[in-house]
Design a protein around this motif. Structure first.
Motif, PDB file in Angstrom:
ATOM      1  N   ALA A 119       0.910  -1.320   0.088  1.00  0.00           N
ATOM      2  CA  ALA A 119       0.089   0.154  -0.032  1.00  0.00           C
ATOM      3  C   ALA A 119       0.814   1.297  -0.167  1.00  0.00           C
ATOM      4  O   ALA A 119       0.425   2.228  -0.407  1.00  0.00           O
ATOM      5  N   ASP A 120       2.127   1.325   0.669  1.00  0.00           N
ATOM      6  CA  ASP A 120       2.922   2.559   0.798  1.00  0.00           C
ATOM      7  C   ASP A 120       3.614   2.376  -0.637  1.00  0.00           C
ATOM      8  O   ASP A 120       4.528   3.505  -0.901  1.00  0.00           O
ATOM      9  N   GLY A 121       3.726   1.451  -1.620  1.00  0.00           N
ATOM     10  CA  GLY A 121       4.322   1.613  -2.760  1.00  0.00           C
ATOM     11  C   GLY A 121       6.001   1.114  -2.728  1.00  0.00           C
ATOM     12  O   GLY A 121       6.716   1.044  -3.849  1.00  0.00           O
ATOM     13  N   LYS A 122       6.235   0.921  -1.463  1.00  0.00           N
ATOM     14  CA  LYS A 122       7.824   0.529  -1.296  1.00  0.00           C
ATOM     15  C   LYS A 122       8.289  -0.874  -1.740  1.00  0.00           C
ATOM     16  O   LYS A 122       9.482  -1.133  -2.119  1.00  0.00           O
ATOM     17  N   LEU A 123       7.223  -1.830  -1.733  1.00  0.00           N
ATOM     18  CA  LEU A 123       7.988  -3.261  -1.903  1.00  0.00           C
ATOM     19  C   LEU A 123       6.878  -4.095  -2.824  1.00  0.00           C
ATOM     20  O   LEU A 123       5.306  -3.734  -2.836  1.00  0.00           O
ATOM     21  N   ILE A 124       7.326  -4.951  -3.475  1.00  0.00           N
ATOM     22  CA  ILE A 124       6.331  -5.748  -4.169  1.00  0.00           C
ATOM     23  C   ILE A 124       6.390  -7.227  -3.899  1.00  0.00           C
ATOM     24  O   ILE A 124       7.444  -7.981  -3.667  1.00  0.00           O
ATOM     25  N   LEU A 125       5.529  -7.928  -3.146  1.00  0.00           N
ATOM     26  CA  LEU A 125       5.467  -9.230  -2.752  1.00  0.00           C
ATOM     27  C   LEU A 125       5.393 -10.198  -3.758  1.00  0.00           C
ATOM     28  O   LEU A 125       4.391 -10.018  -4.598  1.00  0.00           O
ATOM     29  N   PHE A 126       5.971 -11.320  -3.694  1.00  0.00           N
ATOM     30  CA  PHE A 126       5.672 -12.484  -4.790  1.00  0.00           C
ATOM     31  C   PHE A 126       6.071 -13.662  -4.332  1.00  0.00           C
ATOM     32  O   PHE A 126       6.704 -14.074  -3.334  1.00  0.00           O
ATOM     33  N   THR A 127       5.731 -14.725  -5.268  1.00  0.00           N
ATOM     34  CA  THR A 127       6.240 -16.170  -4.821  1.00  0.00           C
ATOM     35  C   THR A 127       7.286 -16.620  -5.808  1.00  0.00           C
ATOM     36  O   THR A 127       7.014 -16.339  -7.232  1.00  0.00           O
ATOM     37  N   ARG A 128       8.331 -17.081  -5.578  1.00  0.00           N
ATOM     38  CA  ARG A 128       9.354 -17.486  -6.373  1.00  0.00           C
ATOM     39  C   ARG A 128       9.642 -19.013  -6.238  1.00  0.00           C
ATOM     40  O   ARG A 128       9.758 -19.531  -5.062  1.00  0.00           O
ATOM     41  N   ARG A 129       9.957 -19.644  -7.313  1.00  0.00           N
ATOM     42  CA  ARG A 129      10.368 -20.832  -7.402  1.00  0.00           C
ATOM     43  C   ARG A 129      11.874 -20.949  -7.211  1.00  0.00           C
ATOM     44  O   ARG A 129      12.692 -20.640  -7.659  1.00  0.00           O
ATOM     45  N   THR A 130      12.108 -21.335  -5.789  1.00  0.00           N
ATOM     46  CA  THR A 130      13.541 -21.288  -5.455  1.00  0.00           C
ATOM     47  C   THR A 130      14.435 -22.623  -5.662  1.00  0.00           C
ATOM     48  O   THR A 130      15.769 -22.535  -5.545  1.00  0.00           O
ATOM     49  N   ASP A 165      14.097 -26.877  -7.625  1.00  0.00           N
ATOM     50  CA  ASP A 165      13.009 -27.589  -8.387  1.00  0.00           C
ATOM     51  C   ASP A 165      11.736 -28.169  -7.526  1.00  0.00           C
ATOM     52  O   ASP A 165      10.736 -28.645  -8.106  1.00  0.00           O
ATOM     53  N   THR A 166      11.877 -28.331  -6.451  1.00  0.00           N
ATOM     54  CA  THR A 166      10.828 -28.727  -5.304  1.00  0.00           C
ATOM     55  C   THR A 166      10.441 -27.745  -4.570  1.00  0.00           C
ATOM     56  O   THR A 166       9.638 -28.175  -3.447  1.00  0.00           O
ATOM     57  N   ASN A 167      10.719 -26.496  -4.405  1.00  0.00           N
ATOM     58  CA  ASN A 167      10.373 -25.458  -3.444  1.00  0.00           C
ATOM     59  C   ASN A 167       9.908 -24.148  -4.070  1.00  0.00           C
ATOM     60  O   ASN A 167      10.548 -23.560  -4.980  1.00  0.00           O
ATOM     61  N   PHE A 168       8.848 -23.464  -3.291  1.00  0.00           N
ATOM     62  CA  PHE A 168       8.403 -22.196  -3.673  1.00  0.00           C
ATOM     63  C   PHE A 168       8.702 -21.429  -2.237  1.00  0.00           C
ATOM     64  O   PHE A 168       8.284 -21.962  -1.042  1.00  0.00           O
ATOM     65  N   ASP A 169       8.973 -20.206  -2.396  1.00  0.00           N
ATOM     66  CA  ASP A 169       9.109 -19.396  -1.169  1.00  0.00           C
ATOM     67  C   ASP A 169       8.367 -17.801  -1.441  1.00  0.00           C
ATOM     68  O   ASP A 169       8.272 -17.503  -2.747  1.00  0.00           O
ATOM     69  N   VAL A 170       7.824 -17.439  -0.444  1.00  0.00           N
ATOM     70  CA  VAL A 170       7.467 -15.876  -0.331  1.00  0.00           C
ATOM     71  C   VAL A 170       8.733 -14.796  -0.403  1.00  0.00           C
ATOM     72  O   VAL A 170       9.381 -14.943   0.461  1.00  0.00           O
ATOM     73  N   CYS A 171       8.534 -13.921  -1.344  1.00  0.00           N
ATOM     74  CA  CYS A 171       9.961 -13.014  -1.150  1.00  0.00           C
ATOM     75  C   CYS A 171       9.175 -11.553  -1.639  1.00  0.00           C
ATOM     76  O   CYS A 171       8.065 -11.558  -1.817  1.00  0.00           O
ATOM     77  N   THR A 172      10.007 -10.738  -1.114  1.00  0.00           N
ATOM     78  CA  THR A 172       9.754  -9.156  -1.540  1.00  0.00           C
ATOM     79  C   THR A 172      10.993  -8.625  -2.417  1.00  0.00           C
ATOM     80  O   THR A 172      12.113  -9.174  -2.112  1.00  0.00           O
ATOM     81  N   ILE A 173      10.598  -7.467  -2.833  1.00  0.00           N
ATOM     82  CA  ILE A 173      11.698  -6.723  -3.781  1.00  0.00           C
ATOM     83  C   ILE A 173      10.982  -5.339  -4.050  1.00  0.00           C
ATOM     84  O   ILE A 173      10.005  -5.189  -4.056  1.00  0.00           O
ATOM     85  N   ARG A 174      12.050  -4.447  -4.044  1.00  0.00           N
ATOM     86  CA  ARG A 174      11.741  -3.228  -4.225  1.00  0.00           C
ATOM     87  C   ARG A 174      11.212  -2.952  -5.785  1.00  0.00           C
ATOM     88  O   ARG A 174      11.837  -3.815  -6.664  1.00  0.00           O
ATOM     89  N   PRO A 175      10.409  -2.119  -6.113  1.00  0.00           N
ATOM     90  CA  PRO A 175      10.273  -1.853  -7.630  1.00  0.00           C
ATOM     91  C   PRO A 175      11.142  -1.458  -8.439  1.00  0.00           C
ATOM     92  O   PRO A 175      11.189  -1.707  -9.787  1.00  0.00           O
ATOM     93  N   ASP A 176      12.506  -1.068  -8.011  1.00  0.00           N
ATOM     94  CA  ASP A 176      13.529  -0.715  -8.832  1.00  0.00           C
ATOM     95  C   ASP A 176      14.246  -1.941  -8.870  1.00  0.00           C
ATOM     96  O   ASP A 176      15.445  -1.854  -9.599  1.00  0.00           O
ATOM     97  N   GLY A 177      13.856  -2.900  -8.548  1.00  0.00           N
ATOM     98  CA  GLY A 177      14.781  -4.327  -8.515  1.00  0.00           C
ATOM     99  C   GLY A 177      15.629  -4.649  -7.386  1.00  0.00           C
ATOM    100  O   GLY A 177      16.491  -5.666  -7.731  1.00  0.00           O
ATOM    101  N   THR A 178      16.076  -3.834  -6.593  1.00  0.00           N
ATOM    102  CA  THR A 178      16.977  -4.028  -5.694  1.00  0.00           C
ATOM    103  C   THR A 178      16.218  -4.619  -4.279  1.00  0.00           C
ATOM    104  O   THR A 178      14.833  -4.668  -4.202  1.00  0.00           O
ATOM    105  N   GLY A 179      16.933  -4.847  -3.438  1.00  0.00           N
ATOM    106  CA  GLY A 179      16.438  -5.105  -1.828  1.00  0.00           C
ATOM    107  C   GLY A 179      15.738  -6.739  -2.041  1.00  0.00           C
ATOM    108  O   GLY A 179      14.853  -6.905  -1.261  1.00  0.00           O
ATOM    109  N   LEU A 180      15.869  -7.835  -2.985  1.00  0.00           N
ATOM    110  CA  LEU A 180      15.262  -8.979  -2.799  1.00  0.00           C
ATOM    111  C   LEU A 180      15.467  -9.481  -1.597  1.00  0.00           C
ATOM    112  O   LEU A 180      16.695  -9.662  -0.806  1.00  0.00           O
ATOM    113  N   ARG A 181      14.397 -10.061  -0.857  1.00  0.00           N
ATOM    114  CA  ARG A 181      14.551 -10.978   0.370  1.00  0.00           C
ATOM    115  C   ARG A 181      13.431 -12.054   0.346  1.00  0.00           C
ATOM    116  O   ARG A 181      12.412 -11.758  -0.262  1.00  0.00           O
TER     117      ARG A 181
END
Length: 631
Positions: free
Chosen positions: A523-534, A536-552
């Motif tokens: 809601a504050d525009g600072k992060l994008i939440l998403f699911t990544r296949r980390t 072959d057998t697993n997916f995780d919840v991640c966040t990243i800044r809209p400019d592509g930095t700060g992946l967690r």
């Protein structure tokens, strides 16, 4: 590689502007009771009804077993044949508890109730103890024993001698007492790998079970049957206690066994082993999915053919006639003359059906898929439950209902629409409430053959327009905080990851190139939440800044974490299988991820909390506060 000849492209040519029309059936969310903060909407995949029946072993004289039915299943008859234990959700939809009744269905009494998943109860031969499965304590499916004389409880499977690697599946299922009461047999996926279907490439988990025994005091634990690459489930003892019978299915087959397109095609066999020596006897061969075996006599084993043309009761020696009937979880009385089973229904739960709540501050209610709330307090959903996957909006109280995009005009295959494999998925509101963006095309396994576009429509149903060109499978959009951009995911042979579309210029930029999905802009525009296949057998919840930095990467369970959305309080709501299956996978019906439960966590991944503890697939939460519901 996919070719253009194989691809089923989305046909948008000539698509007309879709006007708003009234929703054909009521949909409203009632305000929560006084003292509650509001309502959490969620979607549950599982049977909507379940009733116990009893019949003669040849199928005749069938009748309902309980006069006061209440979502009842998984019965087990006492050794003396005078009573039975069963699981019921009569305390609330999703809350599995254990009850006992006389064999004629009267005298229902609670045995194990509370805010946990309790199931598969079975009385000891002398009737003084109850073995059962429960998620109490650590939220994993463990085998417990309740002394009915003293009410003393003991967990048999969480001690160091039994507990498996906590980072791997560690569930224990379907306990069965030996005739002398000295042992309990059960199935378990302890120390097996988290594995996806399609040889590990798929999202949904398969299950590999072995058969174990343990004494009621927790001693003597040992494995009695196992087969690499196979699942061995639902053990039952022979009358003399010398053998244990079970069903045996490939690990891959456990996924198909609960999938609607696979249930009548996959096969399994009924096998028994000598408890002392491990010597095997295969009692069946050939096609059909065979589960729920039990010695009806010393020489006859009854079982269930699940799905297909031969669905119903069958017998290995043929001393009793097969009974073709849609039923589940049969158990025969000790004299072999009668059989108890359940019949389940899958009619959609009505919108706003009350569900059991594990949080005293919030009421839980059933909803269709992908509910979204605008900043102005208006709801939008994908109407998948009614078989059309159109986009619907309304006030939470049910007034001013509108179909803002009618999927019947999309040009998509009506058969796929009816199956929920194609349609208008995941509505996303613009911050000013003027627009709704969504994905339109083919989804799930169909994405390999179909394209999809990101589209939008005004909140009054006018102004339909495509925002992507339809050359790939694009979908699951989310608006930026200022409404000028949309993030979405693409999936195809040549392009994967997240993209950001600038609505002012029409320019698109690449945010990620990994197999990422389900983005949600904060809601504050600072992060994008998403699911990544980390892996072959697993997916995780991640966040990243809209400019592509700060992946967690915020999750690390190894069990698949995803379907994440931002909550109104800034926490993250997501779905996880981290506590494993609650039941043998092959026994489920019409489900995808039956182990999936709803969790919340802080934006940095800390303070993970379990929000549901059912044995069904729960997902897609949306919190509606009392002030929103009272608008």
């Amino acid at each position: 590689m996919e070719t253009s000849m194989k691809r089923r492209t989305f046909l948008a040519a000539g698509a007309a502007t879709v006007g708003a029309t009234l929703l054909p059936r009521p949909f409203s969310v009632a305000a929560a009771a006084a003292g509650r903060k509001g309502v959490m909407l969620m979607n549950r995949i599982g049977p909507s009804t379940s009733d116990l029946y009893i019949a003669d072993s040849d199928g005749t004289n069938e009748r309902k077993l309980l006069a006061s039915a209440g979502y009842d299943y998984n019965a087990a008859v006492s050794a003396d044949g005078t009573s039975f234990v069963f699981t019921s959700e009569r305390t609330g939809d999703g809350n599995s508890c254990l009850y006992r009744a006389r064999i004629d269905g009267t005298g229902v009494q609670p045995l194990v109730v509370g805010a946990a998943m309790n199931d598969s109860g079975v009385l000891s031969p002398d009737g003084t103890k109850l073995a059962f499965v429960s998620t109490r304590g650590d939220h994993k499916a463990q085998i417990w024993v309740l002394d009915l004389r003293t009410n003393a409880l003991r967990c048999l499977t969480n001690g160091s001698a039994v507990a498996g690697d906590p980072a791997l599946p560690d569930g224990h299922f379907r306990p069965a007492w030996s005739p002398d009461g000295q042992w309990i047999a059960f199935s378990s996926d302890r120390n097996t790998a988290w594995r996806g279907h399609d040889d590990g490439r798929g999202w949904e988990h398969t299950q590999e079970l072995s058969i174990y025994v343990i004494r009621p005091d927790g001693s003597g634990f040992r494995q009695v049957a196992s087969k690499p690459g196979y699942c061995l489930g639902s053990p039952k003892w022979s009358p003399d206690g010398a053998r244990i019978v079970f069903y045996e299915i490939t690990t891959e087959g456990t996924w198909l066994a609960h999938r609607p397109e696979g249930i009548g095609k996959v096969e399994s066999q009924i096998v028994s082993v000598d408890v002392a020596t491990g010597a095997r006897v295969e009692h069946t061969s050939g096609p059909n999915l065979k589960v729920s075996p039990q010695y009806v006599t010393a020489t006859e084993i009854g079982y269930l053919v699940k799905g297909g043309a031969d669905e119903g009761l069958a017998y290995t020696a043929g001393t009793l006639p097969a009974v073709k009937r849609a039923l589940r979880s049969p158990v025969w009385t000790p004299d072999g003359k009668s059989v108890i089973y359940q019949k389940v229904g899958f009619a959609p739960r009505p919108i706003d059906t009350p569900l059991y709540s594990w949080d005293s501050d919030w009421e839980y209610r059933h909803c269709d898929v992908f509910p979204a709330l605008s900043r102005q307090g208006r709801l939008a959903i994908t109407e998948k439950q009614l078989g059309n996957s159109s986009i619907v909006t309304l006030r939470p109280d049910g007034t001013d209902r509108r179909v803002v995009f009618d999927n019947a005009t999309s040009g998509l295959d009506p058969v796929l629409i009816a199956k929920g494999l194609a349609g208008a998925f995941r509505p996303a509101w613009s911050p000013d409430g003027a627009w709704i963006a969504f994905g339109l095309g083919g989804w799930f396994q169909e994405r390999a053959e179909m394209t999809a576009v990101v589209a939008r429509v005004r909140s009054d149903g006018t102004g339909f327009e495509k925002l992507t060109d339809g050359t790939t499978n694009a979908g699951f959009p989310s608006y930026s905080a200022d409404g000028t951009q949309i993030v979405y995911r693409v999936w195809g042979a040549d392009a994967k990851g997240l993209r950001i579309l600038d609505l002012r210029t029409g320019a698109t930029r690449v945010l990620t190139t990994e197999p990422d999905n389900l983005p949600d802009w904060s809601a504050d525009g600072k992060l994008i939440l998403f699911t990544r296949r980390t892996s072959d057998t697993n997916f995780d919840v991640c966040t990243i800044r809209p400019d592509g930095t700060g992946l967690r990467v915020l999750t690390s369970s190894g069990s698949n974490d995803g379907h994440a959305v931002w909550n109104c309080d800034g926490r993250i709501l997501y779905n996880s299988g981290m506590y494993g299956f609650r039941q043998e996978a092959a026994l489920y019906d019409n489900t995808f991820q039956p182990y999936g439960q709803i969790f919340s966590m802080k934006a940095d991944g800390s303070d993970k909390r379990l929000l549901t503890d059912s044995q069904w697939e729960d997902s897609m939460p949306l919190y509606l506060t009392q002030d929103v519901l009272s608008q």
